[in-house]
Write an enzyme that holds these catalytic residues in place. Structure first.
Site, PDB file in Angstrom:
ATOM      1  N   ARG A  49      77.603  69.534  46.718  1.00 23.61           N
ATOM      2  CA  ARG A  49      78.032  67.794  46.661  1.00 23.61           C
ATOM      3  C   ARG A  49      79.731  68.073  46.105  1.00 23.61           C
ATOM      4  O   ARG A  49      80.218  69.216  45.428  1.00 23.61           O
ATOM      5  CB  ARG A  49      77.770  66.950  46.709  1.00 23.61           C
ATOM      6  CG  ARG A  49      76.807  67.521  45.396  1.00 23.61           C
ATOM      7  CD  ARG A  49      76.901  65.969  44.629  1.00 23.61           C
ATOM      8  NE  ARG A  49      77.768  65.482  43.930  1.00 23.61           N
ATOM      9  CZ  ARG A  49      78.572  65.837  43.069  1.00 23.61           C
ATOM     10  NH1 ARG A  49      79.065  67.084  41.896  1.00 23.61           N
ATOM     11  NH2 ARG A  49      79.639  64.982  42.703  1.00 23.61           N
ATOM     12  N   ASP A 240      87.640  61.608  47.547  1.00 19.30           N
ATOM     13  CA  ASP A 240      86.515  62.679  48.583  1.00 19.30           C
ATOM     14  C   ASP A 240      88.060  62.336  50.100  1.00 19.30           C
ATOM     15  O   ASP A 240      88.010  63.592  50.636  1.00 19.30           O
ATOM     16  CB  ASP A 240      85.719  61.713  49.241  1.00 19.30           C
ATOM     17  CG  ASP A 240      84.683  61.931  47.962  1.00 19.30           C
ATOM     18  OD1 ASP A 240      84.956  61.294  46.796  1.00 19.30           O
ATOM     19  OD2 ASP A 240      83.629  63.145  48.179  1.00 19.30           O
ATOM     20  N   ASN A 250      86.354  57.135  47.640  1.00 21.60           N
ATOM     21  CA  ASN A 250      85.177  58.126  46.152  1.00 21.60           C
ATOM     22  C   ASN A 250      83.741  56.948  46.188  1.00 21.60           C
ATOM     23  O   ASN A 250      84.016  56.758  47.734  1.00 21.60           O
ATOM     24  CB  ASN A 250      86.723  58.057  44.978  1.00 21.60           C
ATOM     25  CG  ASN A 250      85.038  58.513  44.071  1.00 21.60           C
ATOM     26  OD1 ASN A 250      85.262  60.364  44.126  1.00 21.60           O
ATOM     27  ND2 ASN A 250      85.143  58.279  43.061  1.00 21.60           N
TER      28      ASN A 250
HETATM   29  O1  MRU Z   1      78.326  62.212  47.402  1.00 21.96           O
HETATM   30  P1  MRU Z   1      78.987  62.830  46.620  1.00 21.96           P
HETATM   31  O2  MRU Z   1      78.100  63.253  45.658  1.00 21.96           O
HETATM   32  O3  MRU Z   1      78.867  64.410  47.293  1.00 21.96           O
HETATM   33  O4  MRU Z   1      80.619  62.447  46.035  1.00 21.96           O
HETATM   34  C1  MRU Z   1      81.099  63.490  45.085  1.00 21.96           C
HETATM   35  C2  MRU Z   1      81.719  62.525  44.959  1.00 21.96           C
HETATM   36  O5  MRU Z   1      82.598  60.876  45.829  1.00 21.96           O
HETATM   37  C3  MRU Z   1      83.637  62.303  44.443  1.00 21.96           C
HETATM   38  O6  MRU Z   1      83.683  62.014  43.024  1.00 21.96           O
HETATM   39  C4  MRU Z   1      84.576  63.596  45.086  1.00 21.96           C
HETATM   40  O7  MRU Z   1      83.712  63.678  45.662  1.00 21.96           O
HETATM   41  C5  MRU Z   1      85.459  63.918  43.635  1.00 21.96           C
HETATM   42  S1  MRU Z   1      85.373  65.661  43.461  1.00 21.96           S
HETATM   43  C6  MRU Z   1      85.802  66.588  42.960  1.00 21.96           C
END
Ligand code: MRU
Length: 349
Positions: A49, A240, A250
């Site tokens: 993730r 994201d 995010n």
């Molecule tokens: O649902 P996830 O754990 O994939 O979400 C991740 C995030 O929101 C992070 O803060 C984002 O991807 C930035 S990662 C460098």
């Protein structure tokens, strides 16, 4: 050296190896993904993730999708690549790095479609490896650009996990903190636990502890009090997907943190590579927001904490307006007080 969150083992018939992040911090386990379905599933259930890491995983997923290909013509090869990429694109909707990496793989495939199948598959593997290697360099560049923003002798706050586990190297938002530490700055990091899946508690707290950076875990709901009373001088988060005006999606809760930061006059920084920008979107309102299984809220990690049958809304991300963002840290430089013109100037200028 950061833990290899994702790597490739072997040639084009090989496999991807990832850290099984759902087991952290209790267990550091590496698992091999040998099929495209296993990659899709690992992305979906957050075994791998974080926006940049999802992109790398998707690129390797395409290589695995072509493993059993019997394409006897460029047209059949095209069809196999399309099927693999479309399938992986259905795993998670918000992190644009996934679609960016798949687009790179499609372009690579188009350039090598006339080669013998084995060579074409090898070229796809090389492209996926290049995406991974680039991400490593980008993490280091983000750290360099962002480290001067870390207030020496004070505290900062972060939300979710934007560290090594979210990338191929030592992160985006956390890269800034790791680099500041390497440069000798001392500071404490307040870590939002990040409901409902606790990426802050399980992953960020673990990474900071491993790196020996003073860190204090807080419930998300303590962020306001901590900003007011605990010498927090900057907020660093990842992203994201960022629209062309600088609105940034995010992890859910980031928007609330940005509102609190504004109320307390604390600069709010977003740290992300250029591949996280979606310049096709004028603003954040069009960013697709993933909604996840209600059981993550009502029975997180297997224990029921809400009544059966309760209505649940479980968005995985939210959008922070660019007006709340002091600067976006990219590998190409700092975008201060982001708007469409400043985003364009740094990314394309
Ligand atoms: O649902 P996830 O754990 O994939 O979400 C991740 C995030 O929101 C992070 O803060 C984002 O991807 C930035 S990662 C460098």
């Amino acid at each position: 050296m950061p833990i290899p969150t994702i790597e490739w083992i072997g040639d084009a018939d090989g496999r991807a190896r990832i850290v099984e992040q759902t087991l952290l911090p209790g267990e550091l386990k590496f698992v091999d993904l040998a099929t495209i379905e296993e990659v899709w599933d690992a992305i979906k259930r957050l075994a791998i993730r974080g926006a940049p890491a999802i992109g790398v995983a998707a690129a390797f997923g395409v290589v695995l999708g072509l493993k059993g290909s019997r394409a006897a013509s460029p047209a059949q090869f095209d069809a196999d690549v399309r099927r693999a990429a479309d399938y992986l694109a259905s795993s998670r909707p918000t992190a644009v790095n996934l679609f960016w990496a798949l687009e790179r793989m499609r372009r690579c495939a188009a350039a090598v479609r006339a080669l013998p199948l084995r060579e074409a598959r090898q070229a796809l593997l090389e492209e996926a490896r290049t995406i991974l290697a680039e991400d490593r360099r980008i993490c280091r560049a983000l750290g360099e650009v962002g480290a001067p923003l870390v207030p020496d002798g004070h505290s900062v706050l972060t939300h979710c996990n934007a560290g090594g586990l979210a990338t191929a190297d030592y992160g985006t938002a956390l890269a800034v903190l790791f680099r500041a530490r390497e440069l000798g700055r001392t500071f404490r990091v307040f870590v939002d636990e990040t409901r409902p899946l606790l990426q802050g508690a399980r992953l960020t707290a673990w990474e900071l502890q491993q790196a020996g950076i003073p860190a204090t875990l807080i419930c998300d709901s303590a962020a306001g009090l901590v900003m007011r009373d605990r010498d927090v001088r900057a907020i660093f988060v990842g992203a994201d997907r960022i629209a062309r005006n600088g609105d940034a999606a995010n992890k859910i809760g980031t928007y609330s943190v940005s509102v609190l930061a504004r109320a307390h006059g604390i600069p709010f920084y977003v740290v992300a590579p250029a591949s996280t920008f979606d310049l096709s979107l004028a603003d954040g309102s069009a960013i697709p927001i993933e909604e996840r299984d209600p059981r993550e809220v009502t029975a997180g990690f297997g224990r029921r904490t809400a009544p059966e049958g309760i209505d649940v809304f479980n968005p995985a991300f939210d959008v922070t307006p660019s007006s709340h963002i002091a600067a976006i840290v990219t590998e190409k430089g700092l975008i201060e007080q982001p708007d469409a013109a400043r985003v364009r100037a740094v990314l394309l200028g």
